[in-house]
Design an enzyme around this catalytic site. Structure first.
Site, mmCIF file in Angstrom:
data_model
loop_
_atom_site.group_PDB
_atom_site.id
_atom_site.type_symbol
_atom_site.label_atom_id
_atom_site.label_comp_id
_atom_site.label_asym_id
_atom_site.label_seq_id
_atom_site.Cartn_x
_atom_site.Cartn_y
_atom_site.Cartn_z
ATOM 1 N N GLU A 90 -0.902 -8.576 4.909
ATOM 2 C CA GLU A 90 -0.653 -8.682 6.358
ATOM 3 C C GLU A 90 -1.941 -8.635 7.163
ATOM 4 O O GLU A 90 -1.937 -8.990 8.341
ATOM 5 C CB GLU A 90 0.324 -7.581 6.807
ATOM 6 C CG GLU A 90 -0.285 -6.210 7.081
ATOM 7 C CD GLU A 90 -0.628 -5.420 5.833
ATOM 8 O OE1 GLU A 90 -0.709 -6.010 4.732
ATOM 9 O OE2 GLU A 90 -0.852 -4.193 5.953
ATOM 10 N N HIS A 92 -3.522 -5.697 1.022
ATOM 11 C CA HIS A 92 -2.855 -5.885 2.310
ATOM 12 C C HIS A 92 -2.781 -7.351 2.731
ATOM 13 O O HIS A 92 -3.636 -7.821 3.494
ATOM 14 C CB HIS A 92 -3.606 -5.105 3.395
ATOM 15 C CG HIS A 92 -3.420 -3.631 3.291
ATOM 16 N ND1 HIS A 92 -2.446 -2.943 3.991
ATOM 17 C CD2 HIS A 92 -4.068 -2.716 2.550
ATOM 18 C CE1 HIS A 92 -2.516 -1.663 3.689
ATOM 19 N NE2 HIS A 92 -3.485 -1.490 2.818
ATOM 20 N N CYS A 97 0.832 -1.201 0.000
ATOM 21 C CA CYS A 97 0.000 0.000 0.000
ATOM 22 C C CYS A 97 0.876 1.263 0.000
ATOM 23 O O CYS A 97 1.574 1.518 -0.966
ATOM 24 C CB CYS A 97 -0.971 -0.034 1.177
ATOM 25 S SG CYS A 97 -2.320 1.148 1.026
#
Lengths: 227, 79
Positions: free
Chosen positions: A198, A196, A87
């Site tokens: 994560e 994302h 990002c």
């Protein structure tokens, strides 16, 4: 060898805690790196996480690329250290010239926040070897300036060299050229993506655990690398 | 000291959704006849006389603009 992955925190970074958690889920030691540090604390790879570094003033990532820690990251990346930009981190890597192109305002001006399907187009990079070719993964996407832009020769080169690592499927959320969600450098060791992974490492806290494969891939790359 | 203006605009081939949103708003506000709007950034720099044009170009190209998506113009507006 115990692998260590650094996670950078700039003023305005939001996702460093989740990125460090994802690193730990992959049984890798996560090391916090501060934007003002020159020293990378002996890490073997670096994650540049999401957020709004320096308020995204000027352009997203434009000021962060000049942070002291980024000078060290750029030097290490050019020597082959794996780097993942997520990002805002992807925007920083593009501004730093480690990846081509730029991220611009989403085509409909909306900040998009949703779970997004991606297709893994390249499973040879340091961050994607754990995926099956063509695998589709579900991870959150959340950005206001996530439209990937580059000139046509650059887009042709990325496609031709297999450097489009992730592509949006089931709808392009932001107007990215050629549905590009993530790309790599020519070596496959530097990868950037807008969504994302994560946030998708455990079904308890995310839409899937599909993102964990990126961090496990890095572990494989580091353990396979000569010490 | 000199005043220097740097204007940064999205390249013509780059989609400018902000400019388009402004353009679409104008007829709703009763302003007709505006065919297109492009939105960019305008910087005003107060610089020492020691700052030469080459340095200003570096500032504009390497920091104030991203040459992948933006064009820039540097103007000295007063000496």
């Amino acid at each position: 060898m115990t692998a260590k992955v650094g996670v950078i925190t700039f003023p305005g970074t939001l996702d460093d805690v989740d990125a460090a958690r994802a690193v730990r889920y992959a049984d890798v030691e996560a090391v916090s790196l501060w934007h003002g540090d020159h020293d990378l604390s002996g890490v073997d790879a670096v994650v540049v996480p999401g957020g709004f570094s320096y308020g995204d003033y000027l352009r997203a990532g434009a000021i962060a690329r000049f942070a002291p820690v980024m000078g060290s990251v750029i030097d290490a990346a050019r020597k082959g250290m794996p780097v993942l930009g997520i990002c805002n981190g992807f925007q920083v890597l593009c501004e730093a010239g480690l990846l081509p192109g730029a991220l611009v305002r989403n085509h409909k001006l909306h900040f998009v926040c949703r779970d997004q399907w991606l297709r893994v187009e390249n499973t040879q990079t340091a961050w994607t070897t754990r995926y099956e070719p063509g695998a589709e993964i579900l991870v959150p996407v959340k950005n206001g300036e996530g439209a990937y832009m580059a000139d046509e020769p650059t887009l042709d080169a990325l496609d031709g060299e297999g450097r489009v690592v992730f592509r949006y499927v089931g709808g392009n959320p932001n107007g990215s050229r050629r549905d590009i969600a993530g790309i790599s450098d020519p070596t496959g060791r530097i990868v950037g993506l807008m969504p994302h992974p994560e946030h998708a490492i455990d079904a308890l806290t995310g839409p899937s655990d599909d993102g964990l494969g990126m961090f496990l891939s890095a572990l494989d790359a580091l353990q396979g690398a000569p010490a | 000291m000199a005043k220097v203006v740097v204007d940064v605009m999205p390249k013509p081939e780059i989609l400018d959704p902000q400019g388009q949103a402004v353009a679409r708003a104008l007829p709703r506000l009763g302003f007709d006849g505006v065919a297109d709007v492009r939105q960019g950034k305008h910087f005003e720099l107060e610089v020492d006389d020691s700052v030469d044009d080459a340095t200003l170009a570096k500032i504009a190209e390497g920091f104030l603009s991203n040459p992948v998506i933006e064009d820039f113009v540097v103007r000295r507006v007063s000496e």
